[in-house]
Scaffold this motif. Sequence first.
Motif, PDB file in Angstrom:
ATOM      1  N   LEU A   1       0.212  -1.248  -0.046  1.00  0.00           N
ATOM      2  CA  LEU A   1      -0.051   0.212   0.359  1.00  0.00           C
ATOM      3  C   LEU A   1       0.733   1.252  -0.269  1.00  0.00           C
ATOM      4  O   LEU A   1       0.313   2.061  -0.796  1.00  0.00           O
ATOM      5  CB  LEU A   1      -1.427  -0.365   1.063  1.00  0.00           C
TER       6      LEU A   1
ATOM      7  N   ALA B   1      -8.263   2.845   2.850  1.00  0.00           N
ATOM      8  CA  ALA B   1      -7.552   2.152   3.497  1.00  0.00           C
ATOM      9  C   ALA B   1      -6.840   2.491   4.612  1.00  0.00           C
ATOM     10  O   ALA B   1      -6.381   1.789   5.410  1.00  0.00           O
ATOM     11  CB  ALA B   1      -6.482   1.621   2.231  1.00  0.00           C
TER      12      ALA B   1
ATOM     13  N   TYR C   1      -7.190   0.907   8.431  1.00  0.00           N
ATOM     14  CA  TYR C   1      -6.450   0.245   9.349  1.00  0.00           C
ATOM     15  C   TYR C   1      -6.615   0.713  10.088  1.00  0.00           C
ATOM     16  O   TYR C   1      -5.921   0.238  11.496  1.00  0.00           O
ATOM     17  CB  TYR C   1      -4.879  -0.008   8.502  1.00  0.00           C
TER      18      TYR C   1
ATOM     19  N   ALA D   1      -9.992  -1.068   0.028  1.00  0.00           N
ATOM     20  CA  ALA D   1      -9.943  -0.464   1.152  1.00  0.00           C
ATOM     21  C   ALA D   1     -10.241  -1.222   1.888  1.00  0.00           C
ATOM     22  O   ALA D   1      -9.094  -1.387   2.828  1.00  0.00           O
ATOM     23  CB  ALA D   1      -9.835   0.613   1.333  1.00  0.00           C
ATOM     24  N   SER D   2     -11.382  -2.265   2.159  1.00  0.00           N
ATOM     25  CA  SER D   2     -11.307  -2.415   3.686  1.00  0.00           C
ATOM     26  C   SER D   2     -10.930  -4.024   3.627  1.00  0.00           C
ATOM     27  O   SER D   2     -10.409  -4.207   4.271  1.00  0.00           O
ATOM     28  CB  SER D   2     -13.290  -2.819   3.209  1.00  0.00           C
TER      29      SER D   2
ATOM     30  N   ALA E   1      -7.083  -2.851   4.296  1.00  0.00           N
ATOM     31  CA  ALA E   1      -6.904  -2.784   5.746  1.00  0.00           C
ATOM     32  C   ALA E   1      -7.167  -3.905   7.395  1.00  0.00           C
ATOM     33  O   ALA E   1      -6.202  -4.223   7.789  1.00  0.00           O
ATOM     34  CB  ALA E   1      -8.297  -2.107   6.080  1.00  0.00           C
TER      35      ALA E   1
END
Length: 491
Positions: free
Chosen positions: A8, A29, A33, A60-61, A64
């Motif tokens: 990332l 993200a 996180y 993103a979920s 994270a």
Amino acid sequence: MEQPLAYLNHRTHHDWLIGYDSSEFHQKAKVLYFQLTQLSACDTSPKIILAEREPIQFLASFIAACAANCQIFLCNPDWGEQEWHQVFDLVQPDIIFGQINSKLKNFSLFPPSPNSTHSRLPSLLSAIEVIPHSPFIMIPTGGSSGKIKFTIHSWETLMASVEGFTEYFQLKQVNSFCVLPLYHVSGLMQFMRSFSTGGKLAILPFKSLEIGETYQINPRDFFISLVPTQLQRLFQNLELITWLSQFQTVLLGGAPAWDELLEKAKFHNIRLAPTYGMTETASQIATLKPDDFLNGKINSGQILPHTQVKICNHQGEVLPANQIGNITIQAQSLFLGYYPQICQTKNYLQVDDIGFLDEQGYLTIVGRNSDKIITGGENIYPIEVESAIRATQMVADVCVIGIPDKQWGQALTAIYIPQDTNVSVSEIKTALSHQLSKFKIPKHWISIDNLPRNSQGKINRQELQKIAILNLSSTEPNPNPFPTREGAKNI
């Protein structure tokens, strides 16, 4: 091997998501996180159901949750109430990403698990030590018939699949054009390949592509993954055929492709790469390269570097080249078990498929043991009969199943969609008589408008059994359901 957060950070300043805002993905993200690492989870990491519809929110979920060492369950937001009840009974989640409450009755949106003190993402923000194991990633399999199961994967098993893919195709970066669901292994792995190799990722709903929407990309730089039914639908649009023929590689998997479909792809010079794999292996473990396909090979291709495949007999003995047997897989991308059971010792998977490897290591799938039809002592694999029926070009689609029969054990039954309603069953049988032995020609023929398939193109055979039995129960049984066969044994 780098972990999710490292990848990332590498990509923060790159505009690599086509059709979406890359910076939005990175920001979401990192915020998620931070929130997840602040949750108190006692001795275990929180269990998260991920059922986001919007791709940026989903990805993103996912990143994270992986970075925060959470247990994450990828789910289809369009599952019905029955499926969601199965999932909740099995998982008992702590957190849900996605709006699924309208699908459920008598469930709160964030039902707490019995061992957890939290029920909503922002409810507790006390600092915790991140659990030092690789996150478990649960990917769904099944659901079209029977209960939903989750295969247990890790960041390492998914990355092993990526590395095998890039080595096989001799790539440093993978650009993917994704029209498959991200919660499915075939869609998720397209993201994993692009995200971890520094490639680009275009995401477009298949329905949008089907009506002619595309992005301004150079297809020659991209891979696209399709299931057979999607490829068939794209063939209805000449502009999309031209567009598809420009891709570097068109991966085709999820279900067996029929001969007519493959011939059309070859005719249009589409760089098709039929694949063999499953959720349990984090997608493909064998792939036919496009040049081999265009040069006339029709099989599942050679085995990817991260995998070993053996063909064994019923006693477990390894068979030599060109002998048909049970397929056994060893792979670094192999799943860890079906949730909640983690297998600590088993490092191989014997699948239901049967096939053979030739001298060059090309894999050919013959059929599935569970689909095998035994009629009058003869073993018949539906895929052979279906291919022959499609080759007549008299049917648009077909599935061959076995119906219980008192005299012969099972009666071969073809459920099909006619290409032309004026063509009779007798004409189809006559065409087949030049291709198949008599006992392999179906006794019963049932014409329907649509075959029940799931989103990956796989036939729901249980539903077809019901259709066949209902249809045949209204007809008078034939006392002699099969023609006499030369050399028949065990009758």
